[in-house]
Design a protein around this motif. Sequence first.
Motif, mmCIF file in Angstrom:
data_model
loop_
_atom_site.group_PDB
_atom_site.id
_atom_site.type_symbol
_atom_site.label_atom_id
_atom_site.label_comp_id
_atom_site.label_asym_id
_atom_site.label_seq_id
_atom_site.Cartn_x
_atom_site.Cartn_y
_atom_site.Cartn_z
ATOM 1 N N TRP A 1 -2.820 8.116 -4.241
ATOM 2 C CA TRP A 1 -3.693 6.906 -4.761
ATOM 3 C C TRP A 1 -2.846 5.684 -4.594
ATOM 4 O O TRP A 1 -3.266 4.583 -3.836
ATOM 5 N N TRP A 2 -1.784 5.613 -5.004
ATOM 6 C CA TRP A 2 -0.767 4.354 -5.017
ATOM 7 C C TRP A 2 -0.215 4.077 -3.443
ATOM 8 O O TRP A 2 -0.503 3.000 -3.150
ATOM 9 N N ALA A 3 0.164 5.172 -2.832
ATOM 10 C CA ALA A 3 0.805 5.003 -1.707
ATOM 11 C C ALA A 3 -0.235 4.369 -0.629
ATOM 12 O O ALA A 3 0.059 3.386 0.227
ATOM 13 N N MET A 4 -1.403 5.048 -0.632
ATOM 14 C CA MET A 4 -2.336 4.498 0.174
ATOM 15 C C MET A 4 -2.845 3.247 -0.039
ATOM 16 O O MET A 4 -3.412 2.206 0.858
ATOM 17 N N GLN A 5 -2.901 2.721 -1.320
ATOM 18 C CA GLN A 5 -3.221 1.228 -1.825
ATOM 19 C C GLN A 5 -2.442 0.340 -1.266
ATOM 20 O O GLN A 5 -2.623 -0.636 -0.585
ATOM 21 N N GLN A 6 -1.113 0.579 -1.196
ATOM 22 C CA GLN A 6 0.146 -0.219 -0.588
ATOM 23 C C GLN A 6 -0.214 -0.326 1.061
ATOM 24 O O GLN A 6 -0.268 -1.446 1.495
ATOM 25 N N TRP A 7 -0.653 0.885 1.661
ATOM 26 C CA TRP A 7 -1.104 0.934 3.096
ATOM 27 C C TRP A 7 -2.218 -0.103 3.251
ATOM 28 O O TRP A 7 -2.199 -0.643 4.270
ATOM 29 N N LEU A 8 -3.111 -0.172 2.378
ATOM 30 C CA LEU A 8 -4.454 -0.801 2.785
ATOM 31 C C LEU A 8 -4.329 -2.175 2.681
ATOM 32 O O LEU A 8 -5.146 -2.995 3.050
ATOM 33 N N GLN A 9 -3.065 -2.652 1.798
ATOM 34 C CA GLN A 9 -2.903 -4.108 1.439
ATOM 35 C C GLN A 9 -2.764 -4.704 2.983
ATOM 36 O O GLN A 9 -2.481 -6.033 2.792
ATOM 37 N N GLY A 10 -2.238 -3.994 3.760
ATOM 38 C CA GLY A 10 -1.774 -4.572 5.143
ATOM 39 C C GLY A 10 -3.156 -4.792 5.839
ATOM 40 O O GLY A 10 -3.003 -5.549 6.952
ATOM 41 N N PHE A 11 -4.401 -4.744 5.383
ATOM 42 C CA PHE A 11 -5.597 -5.141 5.863
ATOM 43 C C PHE A 11 -6.131 -6.333 5.016
ATOM 44 O O PHE A 11 -6.546 -5.923 3.928
ATOM 45 N N ALA A 12 -6.652 -7.187 5.528
ATOM 46 C CA ALA A 12 -7.277 -8.273 4.931
ATOM 47 C C ALA A 12 -8.873 -7.835 4.567
ATOM 48 O O ALA A 12 -9.259 -8.216 3.349
#
Length: 807
Positions: free
Chosen positions: A752-763
Amino acid sequence: MIRNYFKTAWRNLLKNKGFTAINIFGLALGLATCLLIIFYVSDELGYDHFNKNFDRIYRVDEEVKYNGDLAQDAVCPAPLAATLAAQFPEIDNTVRFRQAGIFQIRKGNQNLHEDHVTYCDNSVFKVFTLPMVDGNMNNALSAPNSVVITESMAKKYFNRTGVVGETLVFNDVHPYKVTGVIKDLPTQSHFRFDFFISMPTLNESKEDSWLSSNFQTYLLLKKGASPANISAALPKIVKDYVGAQLQAALHTSFDDFEKNGNRFKMLLMPLKDIHLHSSKIAEMGQNGNIQYVYIFSAIALFILLIACVNFMNLSTARSAGRAREVGVRKVLGSPRKYLIYQFLTESVLVTFAAALIAVFTACALLPLFNQLAGKELTITPHLLLILVPALLIAVLVIGCLAGSYPALFLSAFQPIQVLKGKISGGFKGGFLRSFLVVFQFSISIFLIIGTLVIYNQLNFIQHKDLGYNRDHVLTIYNVSSLGQRANILKQQVKQLPGVSNATLTGYTPVNGWRNNGSIFKDHGMNAQQGTLTQLWSVDHDYISTMGMKVLSGRNFSDKMATDSSAMILNESAARLLGLTDPVNKTLYRPLDDYGKKIKEFHVIGVVKDFNFSSLRDNIGPVIFKYEANNADLSVRINSENIPHVIAQLQNTWDKLAPSQQFSYSFMEEDFNFLYSTEQRMGKLSVIFTSLAIIIACLGLFGLAAYAAEQRTKEIGIRKVLGAGVSTIVRMLSVDFIKLVIISIVLAAPLAWWAMQQWLQGFAYRQNMSWWSIAVAGFLAIFIAFATISFQSIKAALINPVKSLKAE
């Protein structure tokens, strides 16, 4: 002695063919996957290293923030290169590029479409390593109207490489003398051009405009020179040169400009970092992403760890079968270190066999991997010289690490207790084996959740309302080569059956061309106010062809002469300009591209915001102006028989331009290209996750088989006492399923934490849903249960007479 170790190891491996096969196959699968990922990562990290001076080359980037709107560009003003070279003796050389767009180049009686064309300074051959096979690199691009081409283009147009002195005609009217032929650029280059036109050909390159940035500018520093010194001096360059023209444009000093929260900066970007660390406006090619290098490196490590864990698990699980062997050896006087050597030899043999299979598997799968990853990886002799020693070292390291615990564990058995039969090897009580199973499935569940999130985001991108309709829109390229006939083409195309509309423009929401920034203000704003916005030239059919929505006001009209000074804003532009009702407001641009004052514009409408770049970025301000731009023709098709419409379009084109190549693409394809990296990563994630699960299940399959074997007599007694097949299956499965549930509990928060970080790259992104974790957990339990059930059912169906006859 060593020969005896290998002979004994070989016999033991053959004696347990099933476990040996599982170990070798699991390790081979893990190593093959690692090799493919290593090829990918090394290719990504090796970009631009073919340049002999790659560690001394820097690109000058530009960052402009104006009233809250930020633009990060890979381009700079034309005079910057000469100014820096004159003021900094530590700069050895400079070179500028100016992307030229699309050209039609004559070959015989036909013009061919070429889009890898650039203008550049002659110093390009001194900054970059571009070996010349014909011509003089000292002056090849010094004169106007000269061009250097690659070997493949020389063969394409002249069927030979010795073509210096020949002439190429661009767009039917511009002859260029070929003054050099260079080798084709390597695939690991962040720019891939085939035609290099001399910079003196371009009048814009001689302009002294510091507010117009269109040139990629590179510096070659002298050996030992510090880039930090140049970086520290860049603010003064900006203030002295940009500040002077900025003051004339905005009627404010550069200091006041900065005090209001605005900025105009120039930054140095090392050449070696461009491919993986830069995604600015006006990049010269599609760059990679360091994030994916980290992700796939981690996946490679995880898969290798899972394969090694399989080996350790199965080896310790077989301890009961090897216990008496260890006891007898110790009674006969064998020291513990010799037993350790014996078990490590078996481990290294298994790893060596797996490595051989992995190398052949990786080579066989490389073409498929290239197709999935969008790469052109090959096995070269140079790579083999590195790969073979590295693999031998890896075999020893992996063999020793994976075999270390089993070797130490088995060699520590006490002979008296072993020979009394007090050592058992069932599943229960094996804390390390339980821990390793949890470790394996935690990684697998982590990867499953990650893959589901990636695909959920890709699905969100495909179906998000972007503010325009890209379906059934076809773009015909290089229409500008038709000259005055471009409008005739448009009118004839609009009359074709199956065509609902068409528009002439070089600006579409998916072409990635966003480097046309301009400052706009209204008369009520003070010197520090205004907006940095994109300025697109479009015609009156643009908005309807693109399927955009006019929220207020009206569209452009070809019947209203006043629309020549009209503008349409998107919502973001109106908001940043502070205009709640922008229609009928007057805007002006303080300076045009070359520093000359221009006329005012009146706003006639506002369109709904639309995504004109990647969904990684917020929607920026855009202003449409009614102006001829014949670069391309975008056509909206309303027929289901698309091949027939395309044939009609080509027929119309051929009548107007029989010698010009008909080139087109669909907007849907261009949109998908913007996210091709994510799509490839999504496919690769599915494959690598599946492989990780398969390897983990191989180990679980082996453990279940051994656990069932160790409990054969217990199962026989239970069956005699009336236990059914379902009871036996539940008994053998419950311990494993508990471990999988523990894995879910451990892996879910981390994923959950890791993929939230990845999704932060998308506005613009799809928030993670609980069902991603639920689906991943269900899949893990289902796969584990299916793997265990095969062995459990097999054990439960054994005749109890056979199980108990030894007693």
